[in-house]
Design an enzyme around this catalytic site. Sequence first.
Site: not given
Length: 572
Positions: A138, A140, A221, A223, A324
Site C-alpha cells: 500500500h 502512494h 485498486k 478507492h 484527502h
Amino acid sequence: MSFKMDREEYAQHYGPTVGDSVRLGDTNLFAAIEKDFTVYGQESKFGGGKVLRDGMGVSATETRDNPSVVDTIITGATIIDYTGIIKADIGIRDGKIVAIGRGGNPDTMDNVDFVVGASTEAIAAEGLIVTAGGIDLHVHYISADLPEFGLDNGITTLFGGGTGPADGSNATTCTPGKFHITRMLQAVDDMPANFGFLAKGVGSETEVVEEQIKAGAAGIKTHEDWGATYAGIDNSLKVADKYDVSFAVHTDSLNEGGFMENTLESFQGRTVHTFHTEGSGGGHAPDIMVFAGKENILPSSTNPTNPYTTNAIGELLDMVMVCHHLDPKIPEDVSFAESRVRKQTVAAEDVLHDMGALSIMTSDAMAMGRVGEVAMRCWQLADKMKAQRGPLEGDSEFNDNNRIKRYVAKYTINPAITNGIADYIGSVEVGKFADLVIWEPAQFGAKPKLVLKGGMLTYGVMGDAGSSLPTPQPRIMRKLYGAYGQAVHETNLTFVSQYAYDHGIKEEIGLNKIVLPVKNTRNLTKRDMKLNDYAPKTIRIDPQTFDVFIDDELVTCEPIHTTSLSQRYFLF
C-alpha cells in the site's frame, strides 16, 4: 578427540544454537532456535585462521561449472521466517536462494549441502538474524525517495499507485491509464527495489479497467475518492478474474453509494484485499472491520494505527484532513475526518492482529502512513500484545516463536501471496530471489545491517569511505554497489499482468529490469494467509459506541505511552 565449549562461548563464536534464544531489539520478544543445520566442530566460518580457507572449508578444485558451487554463502545465520526459526548457512547462486543448510568443502567436510569454492563470496552472519525482504502493498507513489526509505527498514518490494505529488496520487493508490502506467514503469526502472502498479478501478464498463491491465498494471485498486460504487467494484472484479490480478479496495467512508452490506454483496464471494480494515485510513464508517471475518477477504492494516498509543488519535485526524484534500474551514469536511477516526476500532485492531484475524501489515506511505516503519510497527505491535495479552498458545518463557512467525508473515509471505508474487519472493526458501535483510539482534526491527537484492549487497550500514576501515563514524545506511548501474536491472523485479508479460511489455516500452507476471491471485481465501487465517464467526461494531465485539465478546486494549524500537534508536 572432541573439544568442548560452554554454551555462552559457543554462541559468541558461532551464533546461537538449539536451546538458545535471541532477544529482538529492545522488545520482550525472544526467538528460540528450533533447528541447527550446522555441524558442531565443522562450522563454515570466515576469517584469518578460520575454516573458509583454500583446501579447508573452501574447495580447491571445484569451479563454478558445478551447479553446487554458490556465488555467496551467508554463514551461521539465524533465520526468522514464517517457515521456522532456524540456524543455517544460506547459499545464493544467480541471484536466488539455492540452498539452506550447510555449506563448505565436500572433500574435507561431511554432509555438505552446497559447495564453497574460489567463486564464492562470504557474508558472516554468526549472531545475526536474516529475514526475507519486506513487501509493502500500500504505497502512494508520491516521492521518488520512497524506495530508499523503505530499504531503511528492510522493505524491498513496493506495490501501489500514483504518478508523483498529484492530488489524485496524494489521496489514492492508483496509477491511471496507459500513459501514466507506462511512464511510471519506466521511471522506476533504475530504482533498487521491486515494483508493481495498481490500475484505477472505476467505471460501468470493464473496458476502462481492462486497458490498464493490458498496459502493465499488476493489480486493480478501487478507492472512494474516485468512487467506490457497486458497479465500479463489480466490473473491476470481473477484470481481475479475467486477467488473474489482485483487487484491492478502499471502501466508501461516507456510505454514499451503499453501506458495508452493499459493498460485501458487490464482492459476490470473489477474492478481495481490503486496505486499512480498521477504518481510520478509510472505509465504511463505522463497521468496515466486519470484513475481517469473511473467508473471501484478505484484510490488511496500515501502520499509523499500529500499535495503539496515546498519540494515535490526534495524529490521525490531521492526516485525514491533509491526505484527502479536505478543508478545515468546511464543517462537512471536518465531520468526514472525524467519522473515520474511532479509538474503539483502533484498540480492537491491535487484538485482531494478535489473533491472526488481520493478515497483512502495510504502510499507506505518504498518505497516512510511513514506508520506513512497516517492519518496525509490526514488531512494536507484537511486543505490545505480548505485554497486554501474554504469550500465545504454545509459546513459553524465552520462546515467542508462534507470535514471531505470525508477525513476520504479515509483511513478507502474506502480501506476496495476496498480490501473486509468492513464487518469486516473500520468504527465505529455496528457489526464491535472494531479497534478504540481515539484522543485528539489538537493532532488529529498527535498522537493518545489510540488505541484499537479488543476491547482491544493495543497501546497508557503512562508515566513512575516506577512512582506513569500513567501521569509522558516521556509520549510516547508504547505497551499496547493487544500487548502481546495470546491477539494478539484474537484481530487481518489475511485476506486471500475465497479459502484459505475454505481449512483450518489457520490450515494448524499453524496460531493463527483470519483468515477471503476477499469478494465482483469484482463488485465494483467508485460509491462504499463513499463520494469520482466523476468520471470526461474527464481528459486530456498535453503531453508537463503536465498541467491537467478536463472537459477542468485547475486544479492546489500552493505549501505551511509549513503545519499543523508538527513541532508544532514533534522535527524532
